[in-house]
Design a protein around this motif. Sequence first.
Motif, PDB file in Angstrom:
ATOM      1  N   LEU A   1      70.507  25.547  33.873  1.00  0.00           N
ATOM      2  CA  LEU A   1      69.997  26.773  34.466  1.00  0.00           C
ATOM      3  C   LEU A   1      69.551  27.746  33.374  1.00  0.00           C
ATOM      4  N   ILE A   2      70.389  27.914  32.340  1.00  0.00           N
ATOM      5  CA  ILE A   2      70.062  28.828  31.240  1.00  0.00           C
ATOM      6  C   ILE A   2      68.873  28.310  30.442  1.00  0.00           C
ATOM      7  N   LEU A   3      68.922  27.009  30.081  1.00  0.00           N
ATOM      8  CA  LEU A   3      67.836  26.449  29.287  1.00  0.00           C
ATOM      9  C   LEU A   3      66.530  26.419  30.078  1.00  0.00           C
ATOM     10  N   GLY A   4      66.643  26.162  31.399  1.00  0.00           N
ATOM     11  CA  GLY A   4      65.440  26.175  32.225  1.00  0.00           C
ATOM     12  C   GLY A   4      64.817  27.557  32.295  1.00  0.00           C
ATOM     13  N   ALA A   5      65.659  28.588  32.447  1.00  0.00           N
ATOM     14  CA  ALA A   5      65.141  29.961  32.472  1.00  0.00           C
ATOM     15  C   ALA A   5      64.466  30.313  31.151  1.00  0.00           C
ATOM     16  N   GLN A   6      65.056  29.860  30.050  1.00  0.00           N
ATOM     17  CA  GLN A   6      64.434  30.134  28.758  1.00  0.00           C
ATOM     18  C   GLN A   6      63.117  29.367  28.610  1.00  0.00           C
ATOM     19  N   GLY A   7      63.048  28.156  29.184  1.00  0.00           N
ATOM     20  CA  GLY A   7      61.805  27.396  29.130  1.00  0.00           C
ATOM     21  C   GLY A   7      60.706  28.084  29.907  1.00  0.00           C
ATOM     22  N   ILE A   8      61.046  28.630  31.105  1.00  0.00           N
ATOM     23  CA  ILE A   8      60.051  29.359  31.897  1.00  0.00           C
ATOM     24  C   ILE A   8      59.595  30.606  31.149  1.00  0.00           C
ATOM     25  N   GLY A   9      60.559  31.298  30.551  1.00  0.00           N
ATOM     26  CA  GLY A   9      60.199  32.485  29.777  1.00  0.00           C
ATOM     27  C   GLY A   9      59.313  32.145  28.597  1.00  0.00           C
ATOM     28  N   LEU A  10      59.538  30.957  28.011  1.00  0.00           N
ATOM     29  CA  LEU A  10      58.713  30.537  26.882  1.00  0.00           C
ATOM     30  C   LEU A  10      57.255  30.354  27.312  1.00  0.00           C
ATOM     31  N   LEU A  11      57.059  29.841  28.538  1.00  0.00           N
ATOM     32  CA  LEU A  11      55.694  29.663  29.048  1.00  0.00           C
ATOM     33  C   LEU A  11      54.980  30.993  29.230  1.00  0.00           C
ATOM     34  N   ILE A  12      55.738  32.062  29.409  1.00  0.00           N
ATOM     35  CA  ILE A  12      55.143  33.399  29.527  1.00  0.00           C
ATOM     36  C   ILE A  12      54.958  34.030  28.149  1.00  0.00           C
ATOM     37  N   ILE A  13      55.953  33.843  27.268  1.00  0.00           N
ATOM     38  CA  ILE A  13      55.930  34.483  25.951  1.00  0.00           C
ATOM     39  C   ILE A  13      54.782  33.962  25.096  1.00  0.00           C
ATOM     40  N   LEU A  14      54.538  32.649  25.149  1.00  0.00           N
ATOM     41  CA  LEU A  14      53.509  32.076  24.274  1.00  0.00           C
ATOM     42  C   LEU A  14      52.119  32.669  24.533  1.00  0.00           C
ATOM     43  N   PRO A  15      51.599  32.699  25.795  1.00  0.00           N
ATOM     44  CA  PRO A  15      50.285  33.357  26.011  1.00  0.00           C
ATOM     45  C   PRO A  15      50.341  34.856  25.753  1.00  0.00           C
ATOM     46  N   TYR A  16      51.502  35.460  26.032  1.00  0.00           N
ATOM     47  CA  TYR A  16      51.646  36.898  25.763  1.00  0.00           C
ATOM     48  C   TYR A  16      51.478  37.173  24.269  1.00  0.00           C
ATOM     49  N   GLU A  17      52.184  36.411  23.418  1.00  0.00           N
ATOM     50  CA  GLU A  17      52.092  36.628  21.978  1.00  0.00           C
ATOM     51  C   GLU A  17      50.681  36.318  21.475  1.00  0.00           C
ATOM     52  N   TYR A  18      50.051  35.329  22.081  1.00  0.00           N
ATOM     53  CA  TYR A  18      48.677  35.011  21.662  1.00  0.00           C
ATOM     54  C   TYR A  18      47.748  36.189  21.928  1.00  0.00           C
ATOM     55  N   GLN A  19      47.833  36.775  23.106  1.00  0.00           N
ATOM     56  CA  GLN A  19      46.987  37.918  23.438  1.00  0.00           C
ATOM     57  C   GLN A  19      47.317  39.111  22.556  1.00  0.00           C
ATOM     58  N   VAL A  20      48.597  39.257  22.225  1.00  0.00           N
ATOM     59  CA  VAL A  20      48.997  40.388  21.381  1.00  0.00           C
ATOM     60  C   VAL A  20      48.368  40.277  20.004  1.00  0.00           C
ATOM     61  N   TYR A  21      48.352  39.091  19.428  1.00  0.00           N
ATOM     62  CA  TYR A  21      47.932  38.950  18.040  1.00  0.00           C
ATOM     63  C   TYR A  21      46.431  38.730  17.892  1.00  0.00           C
ATOM     64  N   VAL A  22      45.805  37.983  18.785  1.00  0.00           N
ATOM     65  CA  VAL A  22      44.380  37.701  18.563  1.00  0.00           C
ATOM     66  C   VAL A  22      43.525  37.958  19.791  1.00  0.00           C
ATOM     67  N   GLY A  23      44.111  38.364  20.921  1.00  0.00           N
ATOM     68  CA  GLY A  23      43.341  38.508  22.149  1.00  0.00           C
ATOM     69  C   GLY A  23      43.028  39.935  22.527  1.00  0.00           C
ATOM     70  N   GLY A  24      43.302  40.874  21.669  1.00  0.00           N
ATOM     71  CA  GLY A  24      42.998  42.273  21.941  1.00  0.00           C
ATOM     72  C   GLY A  24      43.993  42.941  22.869  1.00  0.00           C
ATOM     73  N   GLY A  25      45.105  42.320  23.184  1.00  0.00           N
ATOM     74  CA  GLY A  25      46.102  42.924  24.073  1.00  0.00           C
ATOM     75  C   GLY A  25      46.329  42.055  25.290  1.00  0.00           C
ATOM     76  N   PRO A  26      47.527  42.069  25.873  1.00  0.00           N
ATOM     77  CA  PRO A  26      47.854  41.146  26.965  1.00  0.00           C
ATOM     78  C   PRO A  26      47.307  41.550  28.332  1.00  0.00           C
ATOM     79  N   GLY A  27      46.884  42.741  28.502  1.00  0.00           N
ATOM     80  CA  GLY A  27      46.455  43.178  29.831  1.00  0.00           C
ATOM     81  C   GLY A  27      47.649  43.653  30.646  1.00  0.00           C
TER      82      GLY A  27
END
Length: 868
Positions: free
Chosen positions: A239-265
């Motif tokens: 349950l804990i590892l699964g929640a962290q995996g789901i959060g990882l799927l959100i964090i990765l595009p978020y960090e991408y937009q933060v660093y090279v995408g002009g902001g996450p929206g």
Amino acid sequence: MVAIPMKKKRRDSPNLLRALLGLYVLVSLSFWVSSFVTAWELNFHADRHVQEPFRIDARTNLTKEVNPMALAAGIPAGAKVIGINGADYSGREQWQSLMATARPGDGIDVDLILPTGNRKTVSLTLKTLPFENPHTSRAILFMRESLISGLLPLVCLLIGYWVVLAKPTMGNAWLLLVLLTFPSVIFQPDGLFSGATLLLHLTWFQLQLLLSAPALLLFGIYFPERSRIDVKLPWLKWLILGAQGIGLLIILPYEYQVYVGGGPGPLLGELGARAGQVFNYLDLVCVLLYLVLTLDKLRSASTPDARRRLRVLNTGMGIGIGSLLIVFILLPSLGVPIESSKYYWLSYTSAVLFMVAPLTLSYVVLVQRALDVRVLLQMGARYMLAKWTLYVLERVVLIVAAFKLVGPIFGKKQPHFSDFIGLLIFLGLIFSLRLGVRKRLQSWLDRRFFRESYNAERVLQELSYEVRRFTETEPLLETVARCVSETLHVDQIAMLLRRGEFFQMQQSIGIDASGVLTLPAQSSAVRYMTNSNEPALLYRDDPDAWYLMAGNAERQTLERVNAELLLPLPGRNRMMGLMALGPKRSQAAYSRADLNLLQALASQTGLALEVSELAHSLAAEAAQRERANREMEIAREVQERLFPQEMPTIPGATIAGHCRPAQGVGGDYYDVFHLGEGRVGLAVGDVSGKGISAALLMASLRASLRGITLDNPRDYATLMHKVNRLVFEASASNRYATFFFAVYDPATRRLDCVNAGHNPPLLVRGDAVMRLQADGPVVGLLPFAPYTEQTMQLAAGDLLVCYTDGISEAMTHEEEEWGEERMIGAALCMQQGSAQAVLDCILAEADRFTAGAPQHDDMTLLVLKLDA
């Protein structure tokens, strides 16, 4: 030790894992080097770099933490950045790359949307990066930063590499590596990177932040054995590892937009912020669960070793992590300015104490059997105190000697030649301290503070030489078992010796000896020791492959002796036995020094056992040979009694006979006995084979002949037929005898005879020699055989020579046969003598021809000489 299992899909999986470790080392060391270079640059060359005028919020692109220089230029907090130097703002990577490459005095243009909604472009001149601690020297500051952000993370990385390299297939080792990589990212300063390098650097940073908490949770679940909480609630970790995996799927595009995408929206920014908060809470849950799991295992650990590992782990982690929490969190909250140079010693102390944590982690994962905390602290403290005492004494001696012996040289403008003698003495003192005195002091230190190990080494070395003098097995085994038990403090020892296809316990200490305790020669443990010629270590929490392949009976035997170490006792060509050692009283694992000493002792013991076995074998063989010789002597005496003890007196003739067996007893037979009416029976036989079996058949032949002739028969062909039947029934199918029987009547000088396959007797009359050829088959080979009686009239002076082939086939050393012709020549030379003279002459000539060569067949002669 129970570890997270890694299934080996291929035989070379450890090599593949080591290759993966090599890639991990390359990436993690590159990150550490870049961080260390950044620390060096910012502390020693701050004037080359610029101060960041403001920070940009990752989610909204709004300015924050605006410094006075930017405020004065007209940049307020909360303004939205939309462009830099004429280019649209594309994300944090653009801003950090600019700050990393800019130099003091460079100008930048920032396009903003003010909080009022108006657009504005502001020009700024970047200023030099200020030195954060103006009252502290740069060297001291750099030493502090290098220790905390440089040396400590590097040592943690090296310890992690070492653990995985030692046990690449153990899951806990990889978890430990992830945990020991965390200090290298948590202590890293702001980087001076740009472009792709910045992205790689930040990716590794985020990856380690995301993996450290799950790694800590899994380490708490599986080390040193699986938690009973996880057994009951296995879904909790997923349950804990699964929640962290789901959060990882959100964090990765978020960090991408933060660093090279002009902001996450707005939407992704909200989700990213929420995911970051969830990650923080989940990290806290992982830490708390780790503490709960570890504390629970202290009560529920299935083995004492697991409990000791947890105590050592908790103590080491408490000291290492606790020192950082106290110095960098608790003391600042209490108002202690640890950034001041006055309190830098606290940073150094906490850094040194922090090293207890990674060292403890590596110790509990790598060692086979952990020592208790009290024992570790006691041994370490005493040894370090002694070592430092010796170090200080050595330095004091050198300093005093330098002032006394070398000082006068520098105190004079023109030193005399004799002053240099002191310099030579000083150099000699250094040389002696380095090579001679230090070695003796180190030896004394080992004897004083590690007397048990020192004495064990000395005693076992002496014993390995002493065992070679033992010739009896029982005192040898007793001495070896007792000395090993006393020196290494092992309460349970079993000595098993080879008995055919099994190893059977012959000596034991502290083991129930009731019943027979055996280990098959084809057991997994014996095959492993035979093939590897090494001891077999048995650690049941993390068993080797040979134990996993062992059968139930073998495991029960090993459990009965409580074996922790199996030592082969090798002979020259095979394993003579094995020694099973239980755990030490201290619960410490057998060290490499222990194994080296025990192997040397086991090798000498195995050779001593082989010598003892050989001595017993030789003694038994000698006794058996003595018995055989005695039995042969008795058989020879019995057989000699079967030959005629006195030759009968024959009117007008003399008779002589002799049998010389090639061995103690033989199969040749001759006999002379009275029949009725003055007649005399003459018999010569040669039984096939030699030794006892031939002698027994000879005795049977004699008994048959004597029994049949009791009735004074006249039909000698029928007599021979009866003898054949009796011998056939009394002997094996491959046993037979050649036989000649004759009856001489002195009154008429008539000789009646039957020859059953025997060498033709010789009748010498003057210069003429006649042979009495066989007229029937050998006796004992066929149940029915025809025999024909022959009759011959003897004359005065006739000589009858009956012999076996051992006479005519007597050989020299060159295997040249004497032959019948030479035998006839010897008989003719003594033709005028008595029967005894003729017999002695023939034997003497045969002996002279063979010249002492050993004969392989019995030699028998029977001579009848008629008076002239």
